[in-house]
Write an enzyme that holds these catalytic residues in place. Structure first.
Site, PDB file in Angstrom:
ATOM      1  N   THR A  76       4.709  -1.765  -1.829  1.00 45.38           N
ATOM      2  CA  THR A  76       6.323  -2.398  -1.649  1.00 45.38           C
ATOM      3  C   THR A  76       5.675  -3.505  -0.173  1.00 45.38           C
ATOM      4  OG1 THR A  76       7.462  -0.489  -2.007  1.00 45.38           O
ATOM      5  CG2 THR A  76       7.848  -2.040  -0.135  1.00 45.38           C
ATOM      6  N   ASP A 127      12.429   4.343  -1.866  1.00 41.72           N
ATOM      7  CA  ASP A 127      12.434   4.070  -0.129  1.00 41.72           C
ATOM      8  C   ASP A 127      12.495   2.750   0.435  1.00 41.72           C
ATOM      9  OD1 ASP A 127       9.911   3.956  -0.846  1.00 41.72           O
ATOM     10  OD2 ASP A 127       9.220   5.219   1.280  1.00 41.72           O
TER      11      ASP A 127
HETATM   12  N1  ASP Z   1       7.449   3.346  -1.879  1.00 43.57           N
HETATM   13  C1  ASP Z   1       8.015   2.467  -2.944  1.00 43.57           C
HETATM   14  C2  ASP Z   1       8.692   2.829  -4.205  1.00 43.57           C
HETATM   15  O1  ASP Z   1       9.471   4.040  -4.085  1.00 43.57           O
HETATM   16  C3  ASP Z   1       7.119   1.928  -3.391  1.00 43.57           C
HETATM   17  C4  ASP Z   1       5.980   1.452  -2.941  1.00 43.57           C
HETATM   18  O2  ASP Z   1       5.326   1.348  -2.052  1.00 43.57           O
HETATM   19  O3  ASP Z   1       4.736   1.841  -4.328  1.00 43.57           O
HETATM   20  O4  ASP Z   1       9.673   1.985  -4.838  1.00 43.57           O
END
Ligand code: ASP
Length: 308
Positions: free
Chosen positions: A165, A196
């Site tokens: 993200t 999240d």
């Molecule tokens: N944390 C993000 C999610 O669960 C994805 C990521 O950071 O890779 O959507």
């Protein structure tokens, strides 16, 4: 003054630094930097460069938190606007709500003058199509999208294709401590899935009295542990930054059912210390750091932590 962000922040980090140097409000500076990440097609996990859901549709998530007031704005599963961190910021500023999702978030975006963007990058559409061809039977392909998607979510959903993200944290004695995130979520996620990144307490949290935290990678774990809030609450209860992060890692390590993979925790405290830990993610995880004592931002490697 300190600015911390993960590796994917590269298209916008310098912009945020420059705005902070020029005295901008911290969230304005971070949202402007994230806006550049959201437009950059080379970042394959945020905005235009990100991957679609199982139906080949983009769904963007973002959140912002003002650590001075603990006001939050967040948006989830936004279908046609790239600038979702800015949209989340506007939710915080203009509405009595914290979170908008889907068509409601899109409607709000139009009402306040955000563009409807072209959101599906051609290469993402191509890779998505190839993956469907590989994973679906000819019968399923013939009926697609009128098939049950749930059974596919164990095989086709691809958290590993998404490396991150983007998360930004800023800490300043005068301006306070704040957090902002943006993502396109997991590749080939079930439609409507929120990770999240738009969930305060899980993907991000900030309280200017103590510190802030933001997570990347497996939202399915940090949502179960309220990881970002755990870090900040532990500091409130007197733990040091590194002990607070260690507690959050212990909680993640306690999970032994459900979807389990890696998590990266980024955290800062009110003394402008920072900590970035890589719990179970493969490969090197990097992050950007800038302090006003530094002539330019530096790229560093997260500490690897292991449990069990
Ligand atoms: N944390 C993000 C999610 O669960 C994805 C990521 O950071 O890779 O959507």
């Amino acid at each position: 003054m300190l600015l911390l962000a993960n590796n994917e922040a590269w298209p916008g980090f310098e912009t945020s630094v420059q705005m902070l140097r020029d005295g901008a409000v911290s969230l304005d500076a971070m949202v402007a930097g994230i806006g550049m990440v959201e437009k950059e097609v080379k970042v394959r996990s945020v905005g235009y460069g990100g991957w679609p859901n199982m139906l080949g549709e983009m769904e963007f998530d973002a959140g912002v938190m003002d650590g001075n007031t603990r006001e939050v704005g967040s948006v989830g599963a936004v279908p046609r606007t790239l600038a979702v961190a800015a949209l989340a910021h506007q939710v915080m500023k203009r509405l009595p709500h914290v979170m908008l999702t889907g068509e409601g978030a899109q409607r709000f975006a139009s009402e306040i003058g955000f563009a409807e963007d072209k959101v599906l990058f051609e290469d993402s559409r191509r890779v998505w199509g190839e993956r469907l061809q590989q994973e679906l039977t000819p019968q399923q392909l013939a009926k697609f999208p009128n098939i049950d998607l749930a059974p596919l979510s164990r095989t086709i959903t691809d958290p590993e294709r998404v490396r991150d993200t983007t998360v930004f944290l800023s800490a300043d004695a005068r301006r306070g401590i704040h957090a902002a995130t943006s993502t396109s979520g997991w590749a080939w996620k079930y439609p409507g899935r929120l990770g999240d990144s738009p969930i305060p307490g899980a993907g991000f949290y900030a309280d200017s009295r103590y510190g802030a935290a933001a997570c990347t990678h497996t939202g399915e774990m940090t949502m179960r542990c309220a990881t970002a809030r755990t870090v900040v609450l532990a500091m409130k209860l007197g733990r040091s930054l590194s002990d607070a992060v260690a507690l959050a890692v212990e909680e993640l390590a306690e999970l032994d059912t459900g979807f389990l993979a890696g998590v990266v925790i980024h955290a800062v405290d009110a003394e402008q210390n920072h900590e970035v830990v890589n719990f179970r993610c493969e490969g090197e995880v990097r992050y950007w750091l800038w302090k006003d004592s530094m002539p330019a931002p530096v790229l560093r490697t997260a500490k690897r932590v292991t449990r069990k």
